[in-house]
Design a protein around this motif. Sequence first.
Motif, PDB file in Angstrom:
ATOM      1  N   TRP A  39       0.586  -1.033  -0.156  1.00 57.30           N
ATOM      2  CA  TRP A  39      -0.400   0.148  -0.171  1.00 57.30           C
ATOM      3  C   TRP A  39       1.077   0.960   0.057  1.00 57.30           C
ATOM      4  O   TRP A  39       1.856   1.055   0.686  1.00 57.30           O
ATOM      5  CB  TRP A  39      -0.887  -0.163   1.481  1.00 57.30           C
ATOM      6  N   TYR A  40       0.682   2.230  -0.555  1.00 61.83           N
ATOM      7  CA  TYR A  40       0.691   3.737  -0.460  1.00 61.83           C
ATOM      8  C   TYR A  40       0.465   4.400  -0.619  1.00 61.83           C
ATOM      9  O   TYR A  40      -0.937   4.437  -0.689  1.00 61.83           O
ATOM     10  CB  TYR A  40       1.655   4.113  -2.402  1.00 61.83           C
ATOM     11  N   VAL A  41       1.323   5.564   0.460  1.00 63.81           N
ATOM     12  CA  VAL A  41       0.295   6.972   0.561  1.00 63.81           C
ATOM     13  C   VAL A  41       1.134   8.046  -1.098  1.00 63.81           C
ATOM     14  O   VAL A  41       2.248   7.935  -0.468  1.00 63.81           O
ATOM     15  CB  VAL A  41       0.767   7.325   2.219  1.00 63.81           C
ATOM     16  N   ILE A  42       0.955   8.733  -1.312  1.00 66.27           N
ATOM     17  CA  ILE A  42       1.163   9.246  -2.142  1.00 66.27           C
ATOM     18  C   ILE A  42       1.032  10.810  -2.088  1.00 66.27           C
ATOM     19  O   ILE A  42      -0.579  11.034  -1.915  1.00 66.27           O
ATOM     20  CB  ILE A  42       0.490   8.988  -3.821  1.00 66.27           C
ATOM     21  N   ILE A  43       1.555  11.479  -2.176  1.00 65.09           N
ATOM     22  CA  ILE A  43       1.466  13.397  -2.184  1.00 65.09           C
ATOM     23  C   ILE A  43       1.486  13.867  -3.220  1.00 65.09           C
ATOM     24  O   ILE A  43       2.886  13.596  -4.241  1.00 65.09           O
ATOM     25  CB  ILE A  43       2.200  14.161  -0.959  1.00 65.09           C
ATOM     26  N   LYS A  44       0.962  14.381  -4.276  1.00 65.94           N
ATOM     27  CA  LYS A  44       0.921  15.682  -5.543  1.00 65.94           C
ATOM     28  C   LYS A  44       1.348  16.249  -4.849  1.00 65.94           C
ATOM     29  O   LYS A  44       0.493  16.967  -4.561  1.00 65.94           O
ATOM     30  CB  LYS A  44      -0.562  15.349  -6.545  1.00 65.94           C
ATOM     31  N   PRO A  45       2.475  17.112  -4.875  1.00 66.84           N
ATOM     32  CA  PRO A  45       2.840  18.667  -5.415  1.00 66.84           C
ATOM     33  C   PRO A  45       2.101  19.641  -5.818  1.00 66.84           C
ATOM     34  O   PRO A  45       1.496  19.380  -7.107  1.00 66.84           O
ATOM     35  CB  PRO A  45       4.431  18.802  -4.724  1.00 66.84           C
ATOM     36  N   PRO A  46       2.020  21.004  -5.519  1.00 64.51           N
ATOM     37  CA  PRO A  46       0.986  21.556  -7.050  1.00 64.51           C
ATOM     38  C   PRO A  46       1.851  22.337  -7.761  1.00 64.51           C
ATOM     39  O   PRO A  46       1.958  23.691  -7.611  1.00 64.51           O
ATOM     40  CB  PRO A  46       0.097  22.769  -5.204  1.00 64.51           C
ATOM     41  N   VAL A  47       2.865  21.601  -8.279  1.00 66.22           N
ATOM     42  CA  VAL A  47       3.486  22.109  -9.448  1.00 66.22           C
ATOM     43  C   VAL A  47       3.937  20.901  -9.824  1.00 66.22           C
ATOM     44  O   VAL A  47       3.815  19.377 -10.017  1.00 66.22           O
ATOM     45  CB  VAL A  47       5.708  22.570  -8.315  1.00 66.22           C
ATOM     46  N   PRO A  52      11.030  23.421  -5.088  1.00 65.18           N
ATOM     47  CA  PRO A  52      10.757  22.897  -3.022  1.00 65.18           C
ATOM     48  C   PRO A  52       9.448  23.064  -2.876  1.00 65.18           C
ATOM     49  O   PRO A  52       9.254  21.935  -2.093  1.00 65.18           O
ATOM     50  CB  PRO A  52      11.040  24.725  -3.209  1.00 65.18           C
ATOM     51  N   ALA A  53       8.678  22.744  -3.709  1.00 66.26           N
ATOM     52  CA  ALA A  53       6.683  22.285  -3.117  1.00 66.26           C
ATOM     53  C   ALA A  53       6.896  20.969  -3.096  1.00 66.26           C
ATOM     54  O   ALA A  53       6.401  20.251  -2.872  1.00 66.26           O
ATOM     55  CB  ALA A  53       5.890  22.679  -4.437  1.00 66.26           C
ATOM     56  N   VAL A  54       8.061  19.898  -3.929  1.00 68.59           N
ATOM     57  CA  VAL A  54       8.399  18.422  -4.010  1.00 68.59           C
ATOM     58  C   VAL A  54       8.993  18.545  -2.735  1.00 68.59           C
ATOM     59  O   VAL A  54       8.764  17.524  -2.363  1.00 68.59           O
ATOM     60  CB  VAL A  54       8.831  18.204  -4.885  1.00 68.59           C
ATOM     61  N   LYS A  55      10.064  19.224  -2.165  1.00 68.13           N
ATOM     62  CA  LYS A  55      10.341  19.183  -0.637  1.00 68.13           C
ATOM     63  C   LYS A  55      10.002  19.393   0.307  1.00 68.13           C
ATOM     64  O   LYS A  55       9.942  17.934   0.666  1.00 68.13           O
ATOM     65  CB  LYS A  55      11.384  19.569  -1.045  1.00 68.13           C
ATOM     66  N   VAL A  56       9.117  20.326  -0.312  1.00 69.81           N
ATOM     67  CA  VAL A  56       7.492  20.172   1.347  1.00 69.81           C
ATOM     68  C   VAL A  56       7.418  18.235   1.096  1.00 69.81           C
ATOM     69  O   VAL A  56       7.084  18.033   2.726  1.00 69.81           O
ATOM     70  CB  VAL A  56       7.317  21.171   1.380  1.00 69.81           C
ATOM     71  N   ALA A  57       6.980  18.000   0.460  1.00 67.94           N
ATOM     72  CA  ALA A  57       5.518  16.784   0.150  1.00 67.94           C
ATOM     73  C   ALA A  57       6.881  15.822   0.849  1.00 67.94           C
ATOM     74  O   ALA A  57       6.579  15.149   1.941  1.00 67.94           O
ATOM     75  CB  ALA A  57       5.311  16.463  -1.063  1.00 67.94           C
ATOM     76  N   PHE A  58       7.918  15.914   0.080  1.00 69.28           N
ATOM     77  CA  PHE A  58       9.163  14.195   0.706  1.00 69.28           C
ATOM     78  C   PHE A  58       9.080  14.634   2.338  1.00 69.28           C
ATOM     79  O   PHE A  58       9.115  14.247   2.766  1.00 69.28           O
ATOM     80  CB  PHE A  58      10.185  14.882  -0.265  1.00 69.28           C
ATOM     81  N   ASP A  59       9.303  15.631   2.705  1.00 67.31           N
ATOM     82  CA  ASP A  59       9.689  16.048   3.982  1.00 67.31           C
ATOM     83  C   ASP A  59       8.614  15.707   4.877  1.00 67.31           C
ATOM     84  O   ASP A  59       8.804  15.016   6.039  1.00 67.31           O
ATOM     85  CB  ASP A  59       9.943  17.579   4.782  1.00 67.31           C
TER      86      ASP A  59
END
Length: 283
Positions: free
Chosen positions: A171-179, A223-230
Amino acid sequence: MNNLQPAADAHHFLAPAKLNLDLRIVGRRADGYHLLESIFTLITLYDQIWFKINRTGSIKLHTPVAGIEPEEDLCVRAAQLLRRHTGTRLGVDIWLDKQIPIGGGLGGGSADAAVVLMALNRLWQLELNKTQLLQLGVQLGADVPFFIFGQSAFARGIGEDLSPIILPKQWYVIIKPPVHVSTPKIFAHKDLTRDSKPRIMPDFQAEQHWRNDMQSVVLAEYPAVKVAFDVLAEYGSPMMSGSGACVFLPFDSENAAQAVYNKVFYAHQAYCVASLAKHPFYQ
């Protein structure tokens, strides 16, 4: 009837998204295409597509995606390619319900194109085999053949050389940054790793260090991807899919994934999904 609503007698198909569980750049071809190795899995995040065959020969997408001209849409291009290749005089009306985020590295456009090829091959009664469909698919994009292949795969080349691989249910949790991440920009970046060592078929159980050779460049540039990663890094070791922008975290149980999803979805565009062993088209 509202043209945004599928015809009542239209044929319905699901187009699942994908994750790159591992992605390495192992070289470059003379034509500039990067040579990749990747492990693909299908996931339970779907676009829905409806088809109504017509005898006028017209190919019409009734639900164009914002920002994409209909003639550039991969659904339309796939139908046109199949029509040209086979010489059929049949046409099709298409309705697309887009749920896979665009520009997220989840392969939504490629997933749709693959379903168009597979479904119209059946509905137009063209009787092309899977190898022929794969050869058409690669003309539309490097990820399209994987969706036609239809199961977890170890991919080489530009993504068209596919071997089946057995993966455990996850199972996976995915975040899509606004970029939206520009794939050409990442491939052209001076800091991109292009010389990872090629591998024989990887063993999922033996592998300890999955990675994505594009990830460090994307995290530095967006930076938005880095936020999701963090955000996901608080709960484990996340990774980016494809060239981004989506970041995902794997789990061995649905409950564990759901618990993390419940903590992040209120502040982020997030998804809680499972892996798929086989494409719905083949089930």
